[in-house]
Design a protein around this motif. Structure first.
Motif, PDB file in Angstrom:
ATOM      1  N   ILE A  98      18.707  37.817 -39.557  1.00 48.89           N
ATOM      2  CA  ILE A  98      18.745  38.395 -40.894  1.00 48.89           C
ATOM      3  C   ILE A  98      18.724  39.909 -40.735  1.00 48.89           C
ATOM      4  N   ALA A  99      19.704  40.588 -41.297  1.00 54.39           N
ATOM      5  CA  ALA A  99      19.898  42.009 -40.991  1.00 54.39           C
ATOM      6  C   ALA A  99      18.842  42.912 -41.609  1.00 54.39           C
ATOM      7  N   VAL A 100      18.466  42.656 -42.858  1.00 52.59           N
ATOM      8  CA  VAL A 100      17.661  43.627 -43.600  1.00 52.59           C
ATOM      9  C   VAL A 100      16.431  42.953 -44.195  1.00 52.59           C
ATOM     10  N   THR A 101      15.250  43.301 -43.674  1.00 49.63           N
ATOM     11  CA  THR A 101      13.977  42.862 -44.263  1.00 49.63           C
ATOM     12  C   THR A 101      13.029  44.062 -44.314  1.00 49.63           C
ATOM     13  N   GLY A 102      12.379  44.393 -43.193  1.00 51.53           N
ATOM     14  CA  GLY A 102      11.520  45.577 -43.171  1.00 51.53           C
ATOM     15  C   GLY A 102      12.270  46.854 -43.487  1.00 51.53           C
ATOM     16  N   SER A 103      13.546  46.923 -43.113  1.00 52.54           N
ATOM     17  CA  SER A 103      14.320  48.143 -43.401  1.00 52.54           C
ATOM     18  C   SER A 103      14.589  48.300 -44.886  1.00 52.54           C
ATOM     19  N   ASN A 136      14.840  40.232 -39.782  1.00 53.79           N
ATOM     20  CA  ASN A 136      14.059  39.054 -39.429  1.00 53.79           C
ATOM     21  C   ASN A 136      14.865  38.169 -38.494  1.00 53.79           C
ATOM     22  N   PHE A 137      14.171  37.554 -37.543  1.00 54.55           N
ATOM     23  CA  PHE A 137      14.861  36.757 -36.547  1.00 54.55           C
ATOM     24  C   PHE A 137      14.030  35.518 -36.232  1.00 54.55           C
ATOM     25  N   VAL A 138      14.572  34.364 -36.590  1.00 51.95           N
ATOM     26  CA  VAL A 138      13.928  33.082 -36.311  1.00 51.95           C
ATOM     27  C   VAL A 138      14.568  32.504 -35.054  1.00 51.95           C
ATOM     28  N   LYS A 151       9.509  30.663 -33.791  1.00 51.43           N
ATOM     29  CA  LYS A 151       8.776  31.819 -34.324  1.00 51.43           C
ATOM     30  C   LYS A 151       9.716  32.627 -35.216  1.00 51.43           C
ATOM     31  N   ASN A 152       9.123  33.450 -36.076  1.00 45.16           N
ATOM     32  CA  ASN A 152       9.897  34.375 -36.905  1.00 45.16           C
ATOM     33  C   ASN A 152       9.295  35.763 -36.755  1.00 45.16           C
ATOM     34  N   THR A 153      10.095  36.728 -36.376  1.00 50.04           N
ATOM     35  CA  THR A 153       9.658  38.114 -36.259  1.00 50.04           C
ATOM     36  C   THR A 153      10.087  38.892 -37.488  1.00 50.04           C
ATOM     37  N   TYR A 154       9.133  39.560 -38.113  1.00 53.33           N
ATOM     38  CA  TYR A 154       9.358  40.348 -39.324  1.00 53.33           C
ATOM     39  C   TYR A 154       9.359  41.819 -38.934  1.00 53.33           C
ATOM     40  N   GLY A 155      10.557  42.362 -38.717  1.00 55.55           N
ATOM     41  CA  GLY A 155      10.667  43.750 -38.319  1.00 55.55           C
ATOM     42  C   GLY A 155      11.680  44.462 -39.183  1.00 55.55           C
TER      43      GLY A 155
END
Length: 502
Positions: A310-315, A272-274, A265-269
């Motif tokens: 992944i450190a920076v997506t939604g932020s 991001n974390f797969v 799964k991949n969480t988009y917060g």
């Protein structure tokens, strides 16, 4: 059972939320409150832990009120949390000695270099912990607090101080704080400290000694699903057993019913974390991923995972809103991005905290490349969204290489999955279907499952699988030549972030 619901505390990077679920895994009620993001210096990120605890109490009461329920209606509560965010507090007073240092914080880069200099460099602890030496993890943050806050090391060595990630802080306070609070964590959180042995699920004294961390500060490591204690009598959920703890990404994996080896799964917060479930055997990455505990349910065997962080997506969207004022709400990013057909040649690599997987470059910083007079706000908005999808592809490629089994589809969850443009571009750039579940806030759901399993509310993994339901699927629509050309440009843009910090 007369009671028929499970609650979850989801203590995240930007907010704290309480959610209540029924037996079918559907949301009955939810309440949420943001907390302050504190940036004392460039690269430093902190949270006020007392504000977070107060928010936890507020949202728990809010969710109960919205559902018109009493504590007697709740059979158990689970906790899920932002991982690697480190806090040190006084066991007698309950007062933090310093703000919580957030997982995105990079102040420990010199400490990380010094620890690597003891031998082994970035790989010094990987065999034991599954992790590279990086500013991301909790242990070096604790060392920084002990080294830099006046009088704290002496208090720690006298046995007066406690350490925990935010799961431990919330649990300790909910069970009484200075008056009998339970000082416990689970393996998913402990495995993010650089201090836990992946095989034995116990603290490694040599690692702690390297960082000058007294063993007396460390919480007891228990399984992810068992009763740790009950909510204190003055608490909103007085008397309810707290019976599940999972770090947020592992909780989302559990909530997504990725319970068999090979499911991901991949969480988009905020980031991001797969996570890829690898079963009861740990797989050591050769391609820049983390080996971590996926979950441990009661006395069952430990299940491991490969993770791409992944450190920076939604932020990045939040940064556009709060720092630049380009948008007033996060939802506006999609509106602007839809005004153009592509990114206009612009690529945004948001290495605000360096680069995490698969690069692990703390010397990197964010860049926007490919700018011309043609580029407008719509192109930049699109570049911001595409950055999330490109970074995800990099991690998926590393995961495919480590596992030897190409991913056939990707389950997604988290706040950003409501962005239809992003989800379609993600399918396009991966070349595989992207699937969103009916309940996309699977982090809280996973913590609820862990707690509910412990008290018999759910009987086993089949209940979790049966509850999972698909909401929408996006299939790739981009031709391969375009896909590979765009990804080639992204990889070139990434190289422009390297060696910025000297």
């Amino acid at each position: 059972m007369p009671s028929s619901y499970v609650a979850a505390i989801d203590q995240g990077t930007t907010s704290t939320r309480a959610m209540i679920f029924d037996h079918s895994g559907r949301v009955v009620a939810s309440d949420q409150r943001e907390h302050e993001q504190i940036f004392p210096k460039a690269g430093w990120v902190e949270h006020n832990a007392e504000e977070i605890w107060e928010n936890t109490r507020t949202v728990t009461g809010g969710a109960l009120a919205k559902a018109d329920l009493n504590p007697t209606d709740i059979v158990a509560v689970g906790i899920t949390n932002q991982r690697e965010t480190a806090l040190v507090w006084d066991r007698k007073t309950g007062k933090p000695v310093y703000n919580a240092i957030v997982w995105q914080d990079t102040r420990t880069d010199k400490i990380v270099d010094e620890l690597g200099g003891l031998g082994g460099g970035q790989e010094r602890y990987r065999d034991r912990t599954g992790l590279p030496l990086a500013t991301y993890f909790s242990g070096p943050k604790v060392k920084w607090i002990l080294d830099n806050v006046e009088g704290v090391r002496a208090r720690a060595e006298a046995g007066d101080l406690l350490f925990g990630n935010m799961d431990t802080w919330v649990l300790w306070n909910m069970t009484g704080g200075p008056d009998g609070g339970v000082h416990v964590t689970d393996p998913t959180n402990a495995s993010r400290t650089l201090l836990m042995d992946l095989d034995t699920l116990s603290w490694n004294e040599d690692n702690a000694a390297d960082m000058g961390i007294p063993m007396s500060m460390l919480p007891e490591i228990r399984s992810s699903s068992e009763e740790y204690g009950r909510v204190r009598e003055r608490g909103v959920l007085a008397g309810v057993p707290i019976a599940g703890i999972l770090g947020d990404q592992q909780a989302a994996t559990f909530g997504q019913a990725c319970l068999s080896p090979g499911e991901a799964k991949n969480t988009y917060g905020t980031g991001n974390f797969v996570l890829l479930n690898t079963g009861t055997e740990k797989v050591m990455s050769q391609n820049g991923l983390l080996t971590t505990v996926c979950y441990k349910i009661g006395s069952n065997d430990t299940v491991y995972a490969l993770e791409g962080s992944i450190a920076v997506t939604g932020s990045l969207v939040q940064w556009l809103r709060d720092n630049l004022g380009m948008i007033s709400t996060a939802a506006e990013i999609e509106e602007h991005a839809r005004t153009v057909e592509d990114n206009g040649g612009a690529y945004f690599v948001p290495a605000f905290s360096g680069l995490f997987a698969p690069y692990w470059r703390s010397d990197a910083r964010g860049v926007i490349v490919g700018l011309t007079r043609f580029v407008n706000r719509g192109h930049l908005a699109r570049a911001v969204l595409e950055a999330t999808a490109f970074q995800t592809r990099e991690v998926i490629e590393a995961m495919n290489a480590d596992s030897g089994v190409p991913l056939k589809s990707l389950k997604v969850d988290g706040g950003m999955v409501v962005n239809e443009l992003l989800m379609q571009f993600q399918a396009d750039i991966l070349g595989v279907p992207v699937i969103r579940p009916v309940v996309n806030e699977t982090t809280a759901l996973g913590a609820s499952y862990a707690a509910g399993l412990a008290v018999g509310f759910w009987e086993g993994e089949d209940d979790i699988r049966n509850n999972w339901a698909q909401d929408k699927e996006w299939t790739p629509a981009m031709d391969e030549q375009t896909r590979e050309a765009q990804f080639h440009n992204w990889k070139k843009a990434v190289t422009k972030t390297f060696d910025w910090v000297e």
